[in-house]
Design a protein around this motif. Structure first.
Motif, PDB file in Angstrom:
ATOM      1  N   GLU A  25       2.328  13.320   4.614  1.00 48.72           N
ATOM      2  CA  GLU A  25       3.764  13.269   4.882  1.00 48.72           C
ATOM      3  C   GLU A  25       4.444  14.562   4.424  1.00 48.72           C
ATOM      4  N   ARG A  26       4.034  15.071   3.282  1.00 45.27           N
ATOM      5  CA  ARG A  26       4.603  16.322   2.772  1.00 45.27           C
ATOM      6  C   ARG A  26       4.265  17.480   3.705  1.00 45.27           C
ATOM      7  N   PHE A  27       3.042  17.541   4.181  1.00 44.49           N
ATOM      8  CA  PHE A  27       2.654  18.582   5.135  1.00 44.49           C
ATOM      9  C   PHE A  27       3.493  18.486   6.402  1.00 44.49           C
ATOM     10  N   ARG A  28       3.680  17.260   6.911  1.00 47.00           N
ATOM     11  CA  ARG A  28       4.475  17.066   8.126  1.00 47.00           C
ATOM     12  C   ARG A  28       5.900  17.548   7.903  1.00 47.00           C
ATOM     13  N   GLN A  29       6.491  17.222   6.762  1.00 50.58           N
ATOM     14  CA  GLN A  29       7.860  17.653   6.466  1.00 50.58           C
ATOM     15  C   GLN A  29       7.968  19.172   6.412  1.00 50.58           C
ATOM     16  N   VAL A  30       7.040  19.805   5.736  1.00 51.99           N
ATOM     17  CA  VAL A  30       7.067  21.266   5.615  1.00 51.99           C
ATOM     18  C   VAL A  30       6.832  21.922   6.967  1.00 51.99           C
ATOM     19  N   SER A  31       5.849  21.442   7.714  1.00 47.13           N
ATOM     20  CA  SER A  31       5.539  22.073   8.996  1.00 47.13           C
ATOM     21  C   SER A  31       6.657  21.888  10.020  1.00 47.13           C
TER      22      SER A  31
END
Length: 86
Positions: A25-31
């Protein structure tokens, strides 16, 4: 005894599963918040991930690329032919 054993295995598994979900989820938010095109391809050059910025950068929806097009499909035809032979 079997319940204790399952609890002993399931608690670390649940913890690592929750950590993985948080990380994804954190990766998705950053990307999705970056202005850069982020992508991933497999060994055959097939797109396996493209962030939402894809449309703004190259004019394709990520759904048009992921698991449908190879990285070399976006090159000029002459370059694409050379790269696909490698």
């Amino acid at each position: 005894m079997a319940f204790v054993f399952r609890k002993w295995i399931s608690l670390p598994l649940l913890k690592s599963n929750n950590e993985l979900k948080y990380s994804e989820e954190r990766f998705r938010q950053v990307s999705e918040s970056t202005g850069e095109w982020i992508w991933e391809v497999n060994a055959d050059g097939l797109f396996t991930y493209c962030n939402a910025t894809t449309m703004n950068i190259i004019g394709f929806q990520s759904e048009e690329l992921v698991m449908k097009k190879q990285f070399f499909d976006l090159f000029v035809p002459l370059i694409s032919e050379k790269k696909s032979r490698i």
